[in-house]
Design a protein around this motif. Structure first.
Motif, PDB file in Angstrom:
ATOM      1  N   ASP A 308       0.866  -1.180   0.000  1.00 24.50           N
ATOM      2  CA  ASP A 308       0.000   0.000   0.000  1.00 24.50           C
ATOM      3  C   ASP A 308       0.903   1.230   0.000  1.00 24.50           C
ATOM      4  O   ASP A 308       1.637   1.484   0.970  1.00 24.50           O
ATOM      5  CB  ASP A 308      -0.897  -0.017   1.242  1.00 24.50           C
ATOM      6  N   LEU A 309       0.878   1.996  -1.098  1.00 23.20           N
ATOM      7  CA  LEU A 309       1.803   3.112  -1.237  1.00 23.20           C
ATOM      8  C   LEU A 309       1.469   4.275  -0.306  1.00 23.20           C
ATOM      9  O   LEU A 309       2.347   5.099  -0.007  1.00 23.20           O
ATOM     10  CB  LEU A 309       1.817   3.601  -2.691  1.00 23.20           C
ATOM     11  N   LYS A 310       0.242   4.365   0.163  1.00 20.33           N
ATOM     12  CA  LYS A 310      -0.124   5.445   1.083  1.00 20.33           C
ATOM     13  C   LYS A 310       0.347   5.160   2.497  1.00 20.33           C
ATOM     14  O   LYS A 310       0.935   6.026   3.159  1.00 20.33           O
ATOM     15  CB  LYS A 310      -1.639   5.660   1.061  1.00 20.33           C
ATOM     16  N   SER A 311       0.103   3.934   2.961  1.00 20.13           N
ATOM     17  CA  SER A 311       0.459   3.604   4.346  1.00 20.13           C
ATOM     18  C   SER A 311       1.832   2.958   4.466  1.00 20.13           C
ATOM     19  O   SER A 311       2.407   2.905   5.553  1.00 20.13           O
ATOM     20  CB  SER A 311      -0.592   2.654   4.932  1.00 20.13           C
ATOM     21  N   GLY A 312       2.375   2.450   3.346  1.00 18.67           N
ATOM     22  CA  GLY A 312       3.646   1.732   3.390  1.00 18.67           C
ATOM     23  C   GLY A 312       3.510   0.310   3.901  1.00 18.67           C
ATOM     24  O   GLY A 312       4.520  -0.381   4.105  1.00 18.67           O
ATOM     25  N   ARG A 313       2.280  -0.158   4.081  1.00 17.85           N
ATOM     26  CA  ARG A 313       2.070  -1.502   4.622  1.00 17.85           C
ATOM     27  C   ARG A 313       2.339  -2.548   3.547  1.00 17.85           C
ATOM     28  O   ARG A 313       1.788  -2.481   2.454  1.00 17.85           O
ATOM     29  CB  ARG A 313       0.640  -1.650   5.131  1.00 17.85           C
ATOM     30  N   LYS A 314       3.171  -3.518   3.882  1.00 18.33           N
ATOM     31  CA  LYS A 314       3.528  -4.617   2.984  1.00 18.33           C
ATOM     32  C   LYS A 314       2.842  -5.888   3.464  1.00 18.33           C
ATOM     33  O   LYS A 314       2.970  -6.268   4.631  1.00 18.33           O
ATOM     34  CB  LYS A 314       5.048  -4.797   2.965  1.00 18.33           C
ATOM     35  N   THR A 315       2.104  -6.549   2.546  1.00 19.51           N
ATOM     36  CA  THR A 315       1.335  -7.739   2.898  1.00 19.51           C
ATOM     37  C   THR A 315       1.738  -8.893   2.000  1.00 19.51           C
ATOM     38  O   THR A 315       1.756  -8.745   0.768  1.00 19.51           O
ATOM     39  CB  THR A 315      -0.182  -7.484   2.739  1.00 19.51           C
ATOM     40  N   ARG A 316       2.057 -10.033   2.603  1.00 21.72           N
ATOM     41  CA  ARG A 316       2.329 -11.243   1.812  1.00 21.72           C
ATOM     42  C   ARG A 316       1.008 -11.818   1.335  1.00 21.72           C
ATOM     43  O   ARG A 316       0.093 -12.049   2.139  1.00 21.72           O
ATOM     44  CB  ARG A 316       3.099 -12.283   2.610  1.00 21.72           C
ATOM     45  N   LEU A 317       0.891 -12.051   0.037  1.00 20.90           N
ATOM     46  CA  LEU A 317      -0.358 -12.535  -0.534  1.00 20.90           C
ATOM     47  C   LEU A 317      -0.527 -14.023  -0.313  1.00 20.90           C
ATOM     48  O   LEU A 317       0.464 -14.777  -0.208  1.00 20.90           O
ATOM     49  CB  LEU A 317      -0.399 -12.226  -2.037  1.00 20.90           C
ATOM     50  N   ASN A 318      -1.773 -14.451  -0.258  1.00 20.18           N
ATOM     51  CA  ASN A 318      -2.064 -15.883  -0.251  1.00 20.18           C
ATOM     52  C   ASN A 318      -1.620 -16.455  -1.590  1.00 20.18           C
ATOM     53  O   ASN A 318      -1.972 -15.911  -2.647  1.00 20.18           O
ATOM     54  CB  ASN A 318      -3.560 -16.102  -0.041  1.00 20.18           C
ATOM     55  N   GLN A 319      -0.863 -17.543  -1.593  1.00 20.68           N
ATOM     56  CA  GLN A 319      -0.253 -18.023  -2.826  1.00 20.68           C
ATOM     57  C   GLN A 319       0.083 -19.500  -2.728  1.00 20.68           C
ATOM     58  O   GLN A 319       0.096 -20.076  -1.637  1.00 20.68           O
ATOM     59  CB  GLN A 319       1.002 -17.224  -3.149  1.00 20.68           C
ATOM     60  N   PRO A 320       0.375 -20.140  -3.874  1.00 19.11           N
ATOM     61  CA  PRO A 320       0.715 -21.558  -3.858  1.00 19.11           C
ATOM     62  C   PRO A 320       2.017 -21.814  -3.100  1.00 19.11           C
ATOM     63  O   PRO A 320       2.820 -20.901  -2.853  1.00 19.11           O
ATOM     64  CB  PRO A 320       0.868 -21.907  -5.343  1.00 19.11           C
ATOM     65  N   GLU A 321       2.228 -23.080  -2.747  1.00 23.35           N
ATOM     66  CA  GLU A 321       3.457 -23.508  -2.084  1.00 23.35           C
ATOM     67  C   GLU A 321       4.672 -23.097  -2.916  1.00 23.35           C
ATOM     68  O   GLU A 321       4.647 -23.144  -4.144  1.00 23.35           O
ATOM     69  CB  GLU A 321       3.433 -25.032  -1.910  1.00 23.35           C
ATOM     70  N   LEU A 322       5.737 -22.692  -2.240  1.00 21.15           N
ATOM     71  CA  LEU A 322       6.945 -22.242  -2.923  1.00 21.15           C
ATOM     72  C   LEU A 322       7.779 -23.434  -3.359  1.00 21.15           C
ATOM     73  O   LEU A 322       8.277 -24.197  -2.533  1.00 21.15           O
ATOM     74  CB  LEU A 322       7.770 -21.335  -2.004  1.00 21.15           C
ATOM     75  N   VAL A 323       7.930 -23.589  -4.673  1.00 20.44           N
ATOM     76  CA  VAL A 323       8.702 -24.674  -5.263  1.00 20.44           C
ATOM     77  C   VAL A 323       9.631 -24.072  -6.304  1.00 20.44           C
ATOM     78  O   VAL A 323       9.284 -23.092  -6.975  1.00 20.44           O
ATOM     79  CB  VAL A 323       7.773 -25.722  -5.926  1.00 20.44           C
ATOM     80  N   ASN A 324      10.829 -24.654  -6.451  1.00 23.90           N
ATOM     81  CA  ASN A 324      11.816 -24.127  -7.393  1.00 23.90           C
ATOM     82  C   ASN A 324      12.116 -22.664  -7.061  1.00 23.90           C
ATOM     83  O   ASN A 324      12.433 -22.329  -5.938  1.00 23.90           O
ATOM     84  CB  ASN A 324      11.353 -24.267  -8.840  1.00 23.90           C
ATOM     85  N   ALA A 325      12.000 -21.790  -8.064  1.00 25.43           N
ATOM     86  CA  ALA A 325      12.278 -20.369  -7.825  1.00 25.43           C
ATOM     87  C   ALA A 325      11.153 -19.682  -7.068  1.00 25.43           C
ATOM     88  O   ALA A 325      11.279 -18.523  -6.670  1.00 25.43           O
ATOM     89  CB  ALA A 325      12.521 -19.658  -9.152  1.00 25.43           C
ATOM     90  N   GLY A 326      10.038 -20.389  -6.875  1.00 23.38           N
ATOM     91  CA  GLY A 326       8.916 -19.816  -6.154  1.00 23.38           C
ATOM     92  C   GLY A 326       7.902 -19.177  -7.079  1.00 23.38           C
ATOM     93  O   GLY A 326       7.764 -19.548  -8.242  1.00 23.38           O
ATOM     94  N   ASN A 327       7.192 -18.203  -6.576  1.00 21.31           N
ATOM     95  CA  ASN A 327       6.104 -17.560  -7.318  1.00 21.31           C
ATOM     96  C   ASN A 327       6.600 -16.242  -7.903  1.00 21.31           C
ATOM     97  O   ASN A 327       6.488 -15.183  -7.287  1.00 21.31           O
ATOM     98  CB  ASN A 327       4.895 -17.356  -6.403  1.00 21.31           C
TER      99      ASN A 327
END
Length: 694
Positions: A308-327
């Motif tokens: 969020d560019l206004k608040s600076g809040r960084k959120t990790r998104l819900n996403q598939p399992e990290l495999v190889n180089a990841g997402n």
């Protein structure tokens, strides 16, 4: 160009055969072969002439010619025993015996429309179909003019409506593409501004990433620079007033936002400091107040985040399992607040996931058991568009359940990650015309010798242990195959002949040089060097890393268990898979130069593992992707710095710092005595193209 072959219409530009309203798609080499036959009908053509004209003189085997002839016969439904199209003359060649005539190209009919036959409205001027009959019919009472026009208008509206429905319901086929750039480097990650007037793209030149803003009308360019940093990729905001981009090197990683007016840029605004060594994609969401990006820490896989560019809040998104180089690969839906994530699973099946950014709900759309990359939403948002299997020369469309596979575009060059054009119809992509050569570097003299030079990629060159030979992977025959090279006389021999879509990641010799182990996307192959006989290791499809021969009959590699890497051994005689010592994540067996990595990420060396105390050498150097990167040869250590500069480093304990031997553009290398084998990108280019149906 179009040719009428008996009752079949062959269109070389669209790479199709049309027969009785059935459209058959041909592969590029089959198109080249059939086009040459059409240009030289009823003439005996020898294999050497075909290789010279169709394969452009590349080194191919007789089997490659025979296989392509067989594929073309199947497409034409031709019986070689009673041929109607291609007659074989043993030891002499082939003759195309069907009647052929060149025809002028008529109006383009989309592939989708070929599936439905419409019954035309009969009129006094309608031609009688060939081979059919017509019965003249006169109405008992002539229609009044207004009524006739009403009916005609209604029928015309129905036909147009049906055509529009068909066109909208199924993806469009593009019969050509036009180049948007003509740079000397490798152009990547294109994005056209929402008003269609400007193009953002990256260009890799001399090991450095550059970001350009170009006005398409006159090709005037502006380079977006940050001193000492490679710049890009970049994306436009939905309103075209701002861009967001990455600026990074090995020590720095930053995301910036800038306003844009024509070719005038505002001051850069730093919005996020990412971990050093992270080179992730970035995009605005549908709001200028949010960006989505991929980042990683160290050698960990990439994860997706929203800032969020206004608040600076960084959120990790819900996403598939990290495999190889990841997402790493993601795409924002053209209209909805949904993200498409391309991600492999532990079995190495490429999965395509939909993430609702409002609710956080993640759902799997479908998986493909193929080396295929970089899914994006289609222009209508109801399909996915992907590259074809390796080596990708086409763009494919699937519905959201993974069915209704269709070719959108097919070219002759290798394509890279597509992107939607802002015109709501076309697609952008990079098409590559370049290849890898194999170089022999002399460590003592610093001299280079060109070992393998062809018009196709030669890669993964690896020294034999006890003879003056090397093994390598090449696309000389049209698909990735394993070849042998005699280092004394330069003679090359193709060892395998599978002609499929497999993509090799690593290649290594057994200690006695009798076998080769070849790691592909989700399989491990063992190849007999004398016969070329290949067997697939009987192991579950999974991400395999760090392959090594423990002995002539035992292969070692690592699989991931409970988020940690675990050593395994595969016994070739009986196919037994044995779990290794739980202390070790990875082992590279090389006698006294063997390297070990324990669960605390501490590096060890030797047959009886001893800790490596040197501060220059650390665990992060051991692997590059899925292959070993750190090699020890006596007191000498070698490794590649990897992306983005790919420097080859040499170190001996006691040196102040490692020395740089050369700069490449590929991480793979092998060392024997005072020589290094490595790959180098030959003179070539990769430009950005836009599909077109003109």
């Amino acid at each position: 160009m179009q040719w009428q072959i008996t009752d079949i219409l062959f269109c070389s530009s669209r790479q199709t055969l049309t027969d009785k309203n059935q459209v058959h798609q041909l592969e590029p080499m089959a198109v080249e072969l059939l086009a040459y036959f059409c240009q030289h009908p009823n003439r005996l053509i020898g294999r050497d002439e075909l290789i010279d004209q169709v394969w452009d003189g590349r080194i191919v085997t007789d089997n490659a010619v025979s296989r392509l002839i067989a594929k073309l016969r199947r497409a034409l439904n031709d019986d070689p025993r009673q041929p109607r199209f291609i007659a074989t003359f043993p030891k002499k060649g082939y003759r195309f015996i069907a009647s052929v005539s060149r025809v002028d190209a008529g109006p383009y009919i989309p592939q989708a429309a070929a599936d439905i036959t419409l019954s035309p409205v009969a009129s006094a001027h309608s031609p009688v179909p060939t081979g059919g009959s017509a019965v003249a019919s006169t109405p008992k009472k002539p229609l009044k003019s207004a009524r006739w026009w009403s009916v005609a208008a209604l029928l015309l509206g129905l036909v147009i409506g049906l055509a529009i429905y068909i066109q909208a319901a199924k993806p469009h086929y593009f019969n050509s593409a036009v180049a948007l750039t003509s740079e000397s480097g490798t152009d990547l990650f294109p994005d056209v501004s929402p008003d269609g007037s400007r193009l953002l793209f990256m260009s890799r030149k001399e090991q450095q990433m550059h970001l350009y803003l170009e006005r398409l009308a006159d090709h005037q360019q502006l380079e977006i620079r940050h001193q000492g940093l490679g710049v890009g990729p970049a994306r436009w905001s939905d309103d075209g007033k701002e861009i967001v981009y990455l600026a990074a090197n090995a020590e720095t990683c930053r995301y910036y936002v800038r306003s844009v007016d024509g070719l005038t840029l505002g001051e850069p605004r730093l919005v996020h400091n990412c971990p050093a060594g992270s080179y992730g994609m970035v995009s605005f969401s549908h709001s200028r107040d949010e960006i989505i990006f991929a980042e990683r820490s160290g050698s960990e896989p990439y994860s997706l985040f929203l800032l969020d560019l206004k608040s600076g809040r960084k959120t990790r998104l819900n996403q598939p399992e990290l495999v190889n180089a990841g997402n790493v690969q993601f795409d924002l839906h053209p209209t909805k607040n949904q993200l498409l994530i391309s991600s492999p699973d532990p079995q190495q099946w490429e999965g395509f996931y939909r993430l609702d950014l409002d609710s956080g709900e993640l759902s799997l759309l479908f998986k493909l058991d193929a080396y295929i990359c970089c899914g994006i939403w289609s222009q209508d948002g109801d399909h996915l568009v992907l590259m074809g299997e390796h080596p990708a020369r086409d763009l494919l469309s699937y519905d959201l359940s993974g069915n209704d596979k269709r070719v959108l575009y097919r070219g002759t060059q290798q394509l890279e990650r597509p992107l939607r054009h802002r015109n709501g119809r076309d697609y952008l992509f990079t098409a590559r015309q370049s290849h890898l050569n194999t170089i022999l570097f002399n460590i003592e003299t610093g001299g280079n010798a060109l070992l393998l030079d062809s018009t196709s990629d030669d890669k993964l060159a690896t020294f034999a242990n006890h003879s003056e030979r090397a093994a390598f992977v090449s696309q000389r025959s049209g698909a990735e195959e394993v070849w042998l090279l005699n280092l004394d006389d330069g003679q090359k021999t193709k060892l395998t002949a599978y002609n499929d879509g497999r993509h090799y990641i690593d290649l290594l010799w057994s200690p006695d040089d009798s076998m080769l182990a070849a790691l592909a996307l989700n399989e491990l192959y063992v190849i007999d060097v004398n016969s070329g006989r290949t067997v697939s290791a009987k192991i579950p499809q999974a991400e395999i890393r760090g392959v090594s021969f423990k002995s002539n009959r035992v292969l070692s590699f690592s699989l991931k268990e409970d988020q940690q890497w675990q050593l395994y051994e595969y016994h070739l005689p009986d196919g037994a898979l044995v779990r290794g010592d739980g202390r070790w994540q990875f082992v590279q067996y090389q006698g006294e130069d063997s390297l070990w990595l324990d669960r605390s990420n501490r590096l060890y060396v030797g047959l009886a593992p001893q800790p490596v105390e040197d501060k220059v050498l650390n665990a992060s150097l051991l692997l590059q992707g899925r292959s070993f990167n750190l090699l020890k040869r006596g007191p000498h250590w070698y490794w590649s710095s990897g992306y983005p500069d790919y420097r080859q480093l040499h170190y001996v304990s006691g040196m102040d710092s490692p020395e740089s031997l050369y700069q490449s553009n590929s991480e793979h290398f092998d060392v024997k005595q005072q020589q290094i084998l490595y790959s180098q990108l030959a003179t070539g280019f990769a430009n950005i193209y836009q599909t077109t149906s003109e």
